[in-house]
Design a protein around this motif. Sequence first.
Motif, mmCIF file in Angstrom:
data_model
loop_
_atom_site.group_PDB
_atom_site.id
_atom_site.type_symbol
_atom_site.label_atom_id
_atom_site.label_comp_id
_atom_site.label_asym_id
_atom_site.label_seq_id
_atom_site.Cartn_x
_atom_site.Cartn_y
_atom_site.Cartn_z
ATOM 1 N N TYR A 70 0.902 -1.291 0.095
ATOM 2 C CA TYR A 70 -0.008 0.087 -0.129
ATOM 3 C C TYR A 70 0.917 1.259 -0.061
ATOM 4 O O TYR A 70 2.008 1.295 0.627
ATOM 5 C CB TYR A 70 -1.152 -0.089 1.389
ATOM 6 N N GLU A 75 -4.160 3.740 3.217
ATOM 7 C CA GLU A 75 -4.946 2.872 2.095
ATOM 8 C C GLU A 75 -5.254 1.511 2.814
ATOM 9 O O GLU A 75 -6.466 1.027 2.591
ATOM 10 C CB GLU A 75 -3.633 2.582 1.419
ATOM 11 N N PHE A 76 -4.466 1.145 3.712
ATOM 12 C CA PHE A 76 -4.879 -0.238 4.098
ATOM 13 C C PHE A 76 -6.082 -0.153 5.310
ATOM 14 O O PHE A 76 -6.968 -1.142 5.370
ATOM 15 C CB PHE A 76 -3.525 -1.013 5.041
ATOM 16 N N THR A 79 -8.907 0.093 3.249
ATOM 17 C CA THR A 79 -9.419 -1.148 2.766
ATOM 18 C C THR A 79 -9.998 -2.283 3.685
ATOM 19 O O THR A 79 -10.643 -2.862 3.390
ATOM 20 C CB THR A 79 -7.937 -1.942 2.263
ATOM 21 N N LYS A 82 -13.421 -1.379 3.821
ATOM 22 C CA LYS A 82 -14.308 -1.948 2.651
ATOM 23 C C LYS A 82 -14.531 -3.494 2.997
ATOM 24 O O LYS A 82 -15.594 -3.802 2.753
ATOM 25 C CB LYS A 82 -13.586 -1.637 1.681
ATOM 26 N N LYS A 165 -1.308 -3.478 -5.314
ATOM 27 C CA LYS A 165 -1.777 -2.903 -3.952
ATOM 28 C C LYS A 165 -3.067 -3.447 -3.515
ATOM 29 O O LYS A 165 -3.998 -4.128 -3.895
ATOM 30 C CB LYS A 165 -2.112 -1.470 -4.593
ATOM 31 N N SER A 167 -5.661 -2.302 -1.897
ATOM 32 C CA SER A 167 -6.895 -1.612 -2.235
ATOM 33 C C SER A 167 -7.374 -2.076 -3.677
ATOM 34 O O SER A 167 -8.332 -2.277 -3.863
ATOM 35 C CB SER A 167 -6.851 0.018 -2.372
ATOM 36 N N GLU A 168 -6.465 -1.997 -4.647
ATOM 37 C CA GLU A 168 -6.679 -2.466 -5.958
ATOM 38 C C GLU A 168 -7.045 -3.762 -6.130
ATOM 39 O O GLU A 168 -8.045 -4.641 -6.776
ATOM 40 C CB GLU A 168 -5.638 -1.984 -6.861
ATOM 41 N N SER A 171 -10.757 -4.220 -4.781
ATOM 42 C CA SER A 171 -11.591 -3.910 -5.627
ATOM 43 C C SER A 171 -11.565 -4.769 -6.711
ATOM 44 O O SER A 171 -12.950 -4.983 -7.353
ATOM 45 C CB SER A 171 -10.946 -2.654 -6.294
#
Length: 279
Positions: A70, A75-76, A79, A82, A165, A167-168, A171
């Motif tokens: 990340y 970011e994590f 995440t 999410k 990453k 997050s990606e 997603s």
Amino acid sequence: MTDDIEDKPQPLLSHLMELRNRLMWAVGAFFLAFLLCFGFAKPLFNMLVQPFTWAVDWAGMSDRKIELIYTAPQEFFFTQIKIGMFGGLVLAFPMIAAQLYKFVAPGLYKNERGAFLPFLVASPLLFLLGAALVYFFFTPMVMWFFLSMEQTGGTGEASIMLLPKVSEYLSLIMTLIFAFGLVFQLPVVTTLLARVGLVSSQGLKDKRKYAIVAAFIAAAILTPPDPVSQIGLALPTILLYEIAIYCARLVERQRAARAASAETDETSSSADADPEGDA
């Protein structure tokens, strides 16, 4: 037919209060499930990374260390939020669906409630089936496709490695799960539409070629821009469309059988009421 329905007129305020209560139960269930999943966000994320591990094994890189990165401090953390929301929605869906059913059930006839319940059960099961297909097959296949683009490096070549990453990656797998889960609802939606007479099996068969084109367009929109995941979603969609045609045909056969039975009963009742009519 008023005996078959809860025909109790209520003021608008009562309906709004009922809706508020149902929403409170649904939101409360989601919030509790979110807290539970957020508390186990890291183990859940590690479980979601397992398809990437399988893809590495498929690519013959079993000695490779699984690494995700990340690039922003928060970011994590986002995440994990999410993951909590995603898992909370999945866990709370039975309660949300039950509250929705309880809100609309008083306005349905008994036979309509009986017909609606199987679809209420089938819908989450089909969604889980689509999610399982993503987790155990399509995500490893997609990640294997992306891993095949790596370069080991050497004379005149840069060393290029896949370091997703967090997050990606989340997603990507969430997009695939939602896409397949929604597509697997096709037989349920089509059967409901056939029950109310909005579609027919013959009409679905006549539009098969348009459905095939629409399946590939939907796959291109819902999945990442790679041919593996797009074809992987389009082919099950086409198969599910054929299953939907079969389900619509079953509904039509059941409707025809009920109509024939009703006509036979009516004829028998008429003959019993006037046994000497011919005389």
